[in-house]
Design a protein around this motif. Structure first.
Motif, PDB file in Angstrom:
ATOM      1  N   ASP A 157       0.823  -1.216   0.000  1.00 42.47           N
ATOM      2  CA  ASP A 157       0.000   0.000   0.000  1.00 42.47           C
ATOM      3  C   ASP A 157       0.857   1.266   0.000  1.00 42.47           C
ATOM      4  OD1 ASP A 157      -2.455  -1.408   0.179  1.00 42.47           O
ATOM      5  OD2 ASP A 157      -2.241  -1.586   2.358  1.00 42.47           O
ATOM      6  N   LEU A 158       2.128   1.130   0.352  1.00 42.59           N
ATOM      7  CA  LEU A 158       3.002   2.294   0.491  1.00 42.59           C
ATOM      8  C   LEU A 158       3.493   2.767  -0.866  1.00 42.59           C
ATOM      9  CD1 LEU A 158       5.149   0.948   3.474  1.00 42.59           C
ATOM     10  CD2 LEU A 158       3.001   2.238   3.579  1.00 42.59           C
ATOM     11  N   VAL A 159       3.682   4.073  -0.983  1.00 41.16           N
ATOM     12  CA  VAL A 159       4.167   4.664  -2.225  1.00 41.16           C
ATOM     13  C   VAL A 159       5.555   5.241  -1.980  1.00 41.16           C
ATOM     14  CG1 VAL A 159       3.792   6.468  -3.961  1.00 41.16           C
ATOM     15  CG2 VAL A 159       1.843   5.176  -3.055  1.00 41.16           C
ATOM     16  N   VAL A 160       6.535   4.733  -2.720  1.00 41.87           N
ATOM     17  CA  VAL A 160       7.894   5.280  -2.666  1.00 41.87           C
ATOM     18  C   VAL A 160       7.965   6.430  -3.645  1.00 41.87           C
ATOM     19  CG1 VAL A 160      10.342   4.800  -3.022  1.00 41.87           C
ATOM     20  CG2 VAL A 160       8.843   3.035  -2.043  1.00 41.87           C
ATOM     21  N   PRO A 161       8.369   7.632  -3.205  1.00 40.89           N
ATOM     22  CA  PRO A 161       8.422   8.778  -4.122  1.00 40.89           C
ATOM     23  C   PRO A 161       9.230   8.468  -5.373  1.00 40.89           C
ATOM     24  CG  PRO A 161       8.761   9.512  -1.877  1.00 40.89           C
ATOM     25  CD  PRO A 161       8.765   8.011  -1.836  1.00 40.89           C
ATOM     26  N   GLU A 162       8.738   8.974  -6.497  1.00 44.70           N
ATOM     27  CA  GLU A 162       9.405   8.729  -7.771  1.00 44.70           C
ATOM     28  C   GLU A 162      10.852   9.234  -7.724  1.00 44.70           C
ATOM     29  OE1 GLU A 162       8.775   9.818 -12.535  1.00 44.70           O
ATOM     30  OE2 GLU A 162       7.338  10.513 -11.018  1.00 44.70           O
ATOM     31  N   GLY A 163      11.760   8.362  -8.126  1.00 40.33           N
ATOM     32  CA  GLY A 163      13.172   8.734  -8.188  1.00 40.33           C
ATOM     33  C   GLY A 163      13.951   8.463  -6.923  1.00 40.33           C
ATOM     34  N   LEU A 164      13.270   8.196  -5.797  1.00 41.09           N
ATOM     35  CA  LEU A 164      13.990   8.014  -4.536  1.00 41.09           C
ATOM     36  C   LEU A 164      14.910   6.802  -4.618  1.00 41.09           C
ATOM     37  CD1 LEU A 164      14.215   9.081  -1.541  1.00 41.09           C
ATOM     38  CD2 LEU A 164      12.687   7.178  -0.959  1.00 41.09           C
ATOM     39  N   ARG A 165      16.150   6.986  -4.205  1.00 41.64           N
ATOM     40  CA  ARG A 165      17.113   5.895  -4.150  1.00 41.64           C
ATOM     41  C   ARG A 165      18.077   6.166  -2.990  1.00 41.64           C
ATOM     42  NH1 ARG A 165      19.201   9.362  -8.142  1.00 41.64           N
ATOM     43  NH2 ARG A 165      21.404   9.855  -7.770  1.00 41.64           N
ATOM     44  N   PHE A 166      18.629   5.103  -2.463  1.00 39.78           N
ATOM     45  CA  PHE A 166      19.559   5.238  -1.349  1.00 39.78           C
ATOM     46  C   PHE A 166      20.911   4.585  -1.661  1.00 39.78           C
ATOM     47  CE2 PHE A 166      15.721   5.460   1.749  1.00 39.78           C
ATOM     48  CZ  PHE A 166      15.716   6.850   1.677  1.00 39.78           C
ATOM     49  N   ASP A 167      21.205   4.372  -2.953  1.00 42.02           N
ATOM     50  CA  ASP A 167      22.452   3.693  -3.301  1.00 42.02           C
ATOM     51  C   ASP A 167      23.689   4.559  -3.044  1.00 42.02           C
ATOM     52  OD1 ASP A 167      21.157   5.104  -5.487  1.00 42.02           O
ATOM     53  OD2 ASP A 167      22.849   4.497  -6.738  1.00 42.02           O
ATOM     54  N   GLU A 168      23.529   5.885  -2.969  1.00 41.55           N
ATOM     55  CA  GLU A 168      24.641   6.783  -2.657  1.00 41.55           C
ATOM     56  C   GLU A 168      24.411   7.485  -1.314  1.00 41.55           C
ATOM     57  OE1 GLU A 168      25.405   9.464  -5.860  1.00 41.55           O
ATOM     58  OE2 GLU A 168      25.499   7.874  -7.377  1.00 41.55           O
ATOM     59  N   TYR A 169      23.679   6.840  -0.452  1.00 44.31           N
ATOM     60  CA  TYR A 169      23.302   7.421   0.834  1.00 44.31           C
ATOM     61  C   TYR A 169      24.539   7.637   1.703  1.00 44.31           C
ATOM     62  CZ  TYR A 169      20.340   8.018   5.022  1.00 44.31           C
ATOM     63  OH  TYR A 169      19.704   8.492   6.140  1.00 44.31           O
ATOM     64  N   ASP A 170      24.683   8.833   2.249  1.00 46.50           N
ATOM     65  CA  ASP A 170      25.831   9.185   3.080  1.00 46.50           C
ATOM     66  C   ASP A 170      25.435   9.085   4.550  1.00 46.50           C
ATOM     67  OD1 ASP A 170      27.886  10.501   4.515  1.00 46.50           O
ATOM     68  OD2 ASP A 170      28.428  11.657   2.731  1.00 46.50           O
ATOM     69  N   PHE A 171      25.817   7.975   5.200  1.00 50.34           N
ATOM     70  CA  PHE A 171      25.433   7.747   6.583  1.00 50.34           C
ATOM     71  C   PHE A 171      26.119   8.720   7.533  1.00 50.34           C
ATOM     72  CE2 PHE A 171      24.237   3.801   4.557  1.00 50.34           C
ATOM     73  CZ  PHE A 171      23.082   3.425   5.223  1.00 50.34           C
ATOM     74  N   THR A 172      27.292   9.195   7.150  1.00 49.36           N
ATOM     75  CA  THR A 172      27.986  10.160   8.003  1.00 49.36           C
ATOM     76  C   THR A 172      27.215  11.461   8.071  1.00 49.36           C
ATOM     77  OG1 THR A 172      30.141   9.185   7.493  1.00 49.36           O
ATOM     78  CG2 THR A 172      30.131  11.443   8.349  1.00 49.36           C
ATOM     79  N   LEU A 173      26.804  11.961   6.908  1.00 46.00           N
ATOM     80  CA  LEU A 173      26.036  13.202   6.881  1.00 46.00           C
ATOM     81  C   LEU A 173      24.651  13.020   7.502  1.00 46.00           C
ATOM     82  CD1 LEU A 173      26.931  14.726   3.376  1.00 46.00           C
ATOM     83  CD2 LEU A 173      27.856  15.316   5.629  1.00 46.00           C
ATOM     84  N   ALA A 174      24.096  11.811   7.386  1.00 46.97           N
ATOM     85  CA  ALA A 174      22.765  11.555   7.951  1.00 46.97           C
ATOM     86  C   ALA A 174      22.795  11.546   9.475  1.00 46.97           C
ATOM     87  CB  ALA A 174      22.212  10.239   7.432  1.00 46.97           C
ATOM     88  N   GLY A 175      23.947  11.197  10.069  1.00 48.92           N
ATOM     89  CA  GLY A 175      24.072  11.293  11.515  1.00 48.92           C
ATOM     90  C   GLY A 175      24.163   9.992  12.262  1.00 48.92           C
ATOM     91  N   GLU A 176      23.801   8.864  11.610  1.00 44.64           N
ATOM     92  CA  GLU A 176      23.893   7.561  12.256  1.00 44.64           C
ATOM     93  C   GLU A 176      24.235   6.500  11.218  1.00 44.64           C
ATOM     94  OE1 GLU A 176      20.696   8.026  15.985  1.00 44.64           O
ATOM     95  OE2 GLU A 176      20.201   6.768  14.264  1.00 44.64           O
ATOM     96  N   ALA A 177      24.828   5.412  11.663  1.00 45.75           N
ATOM     97  CA  ALA A 177      25.215   4.334  10.753  1.00 45.75           C
ATOM     98  C   ALA A 177      24.155   3.243  10.635  1.00 45.75           C
ATOM     99  CB  ALA A 177      26.530   3.709  11.232  1.00 45.75           C
ATOM    100  N   HIS A 178      23.114   3.297  11.469  1.00 40.98           N
ATOM    101  CA  HIS A 178      22.136   2.202  11.522  1.00 40.98           C
ATOM    102  C   HIS A 178      21.266   2.188  10.267  1.00 40.98           C
ATOM    103  CE1 HIS A 178      23.521   2.470  15.574  1.00 40.98           C
ATOM    104  NE2 HIS A 178      22.815   3.552  15.843  1.00 40.98           N
ATOM    105  N   ARG A 179      21.220   1.037   9.614  1.00 37.91           N
ATOM    106  CA  ARG A 179      20.376   0.878   8.434  1.00 37.91           C
ATOM    107  C   ARG A 179      19.274  -0.137   8.705  1.00 37.91           C
ATOM    108  NH1 ARG A 179      23.976  -0.147   3.737  1.00 37.91           N
ATOM    109  NH2 ARG A 179      25.596   0.983   4.872  1.00 37.91           N
ATOM    110  N   TRP A 180      18.450  -0.375   7.688  1.00 37.12           N
ATOM    111  CA  TRP A 180      17.251  -1.217   7.809  1.00 37.12           C
ATOM    112  C   TRP A 180      17.559  -2.568   8.443  1.00 37.12           C
ATOM    113  CZ3 TRP A 180      15.539  -5.753   5.229  1.00 37.12           C
ATOM    114  CH2 TRP A 180      14.163  -5.974   5.223  1.00 37.12           C
TER     115      TRP A 180
END
Length: 347
Positions: A176-199
């Protein structure tokens, strides 16, 4: 003195709602770039996707969108004069979905369909269910959710309507959930995000104490409620409640708890589903809001690198973390909010 017809809006009462009718709410509202700064001034909001245009672009979006909960407030605020101006309580939410990001420059308007009514046994009030949709300037639906409120009757002798209680999903499924068009996390910067914890680092049943607390101030909550153009009297007028106290808008508590959850859930970036929620006890100026979360479920979304995590977010006024209800099954008196939602997180 010439006495003309009343021109002011007293708001709707319980007997004014008819199942199947659609209410077109005034007034459309354009959101600007300053919305983000003001939202971050009101709350300790730090999720990177909503703080940095560059971070958002690295995740495939055109720019940093308006915080999802802020977008919800804009849509919700439009509905108050027609749905809950004369409400005794806002009782719950269900089937909420964020369908498209809201960006600076978008103009948002709201419509609501009445999907259920049930008069209370005391004959003085009743419960009204509405499905509300927020539309942008292209008439695209950006948010869709159900809420129900207890509303006063104007005429106590008005006959009770036929009871209609809508069938609502206990929780949204991952599909039922909609992922916004274009959203991707393949270049996600965990340092800038503030935490290293992922899914993959979170386990179903895990609980997280978000540690920090924020004391609610009178001026700030009224500023927030005015920002969302929420006209409910109980938030502004001390004469509207027997105790003479302004009631904090429940959305203010939601925003505060969500932003406090950054500590431990910094990578739960986008809210995309609202399964349910209860404003368990009132919040007043001077209360200190603290928050904790429980991981309820996890799911893949079908978009590579993007996972969905279902969370229970609980706001308290300083009570012990991870305590929700007493032996009688009722919420403990220090619990203010119990919110069940889906968020997107890098895998």
């Amino acid at each position: 003195m010439i006495m003309g017809a009343a021109k002011t809006n007293p708001g709707r009462f319980f007997e004014d709602y008819t199942v199947g009718e659609t209410i077109h709410h005034a007034v459309p509202r354009s959101v600007g770039a300053g919305e983000r700064a003001l939202y971050h001034a009101l709350y300790p909001a730090r999720h990177a996707l909503y703080s940095s245009d560059e971070f958002a672009r690295s995740c495939g979006l055109k720019q940093s969108p308006l915080d999802d909960i802020a977008a919800f407030h804009v849509v919700f605020g439009k509905t108050v004069p027609d749905v809950s101006l004369n409400a005794l309580a806002n009782l719950g939410y269900a089937e909420g979905r964020w369908l498209k990001p809201v960006y600076a420059g978008d103009t948002i308007r709201s419509t609501s369909e009445v999907i259920g009514v049930k008069q209370n046994s005391n004959g003085k009030s009743g419960v009204v269910w509405v499905r509300t949709k927020g539309h942008n300037q292209r008439d695209e639906v950006v948010i869709d959710y159900v809420r129900w409120a207890m509303v006063r009757k104007r005429d106590l002798d008005a006959p009770a309507p036929e009871v209609v209680i809508p069938e609502l999903k206990p929780a949204l499924a991952a599909e039922d959930l909609v992922v916004p068009e274009g959203l991707r996390f393949d270049e996600y910067d965990f340092t800038l995000a503030g935490e290293a914890h992922r899914w993959g680092d979170y386990e179903i049943g895990e609980t997280i104490d978000h540690v920090d607390g924020v004391t609610v101030e009178e001026a700030e909550h009224m500023m927030a409620t005015r920002l969302w153009q929420n006209t409910a009297k109980v938030h502004f007028d001390v004469s509207s409640r027997p105790d003479g106290r302004r009631l904090i808008y429940g959305g203010h508590v939601i925003s505060m708890a969500r932003t406090l959850s950054f500590n431990g859930l910094a990578n739960a970036q986008m809210v995309v589903g609202l399964n349910g929620g209860a404003h368990a006890n009132p919040c007043f100026s001077g209360d200190t809001i603290r928050a904790w979360s429980e991981v309820l479920d996890k799911a893949e979304t079908g978009v590579p690198g993007v996972g969905a995590i279902r969370l229970r977010l609980v706001a308290t006024k300083g009570g012990a973390p991870f305590m929700l209800k007493g032996e009688d099954g009722k919420y403990l008196p220090d619990v203010m909010l119990d919110l069940d939602y889906w968020a997107l997180m890098p895998m």
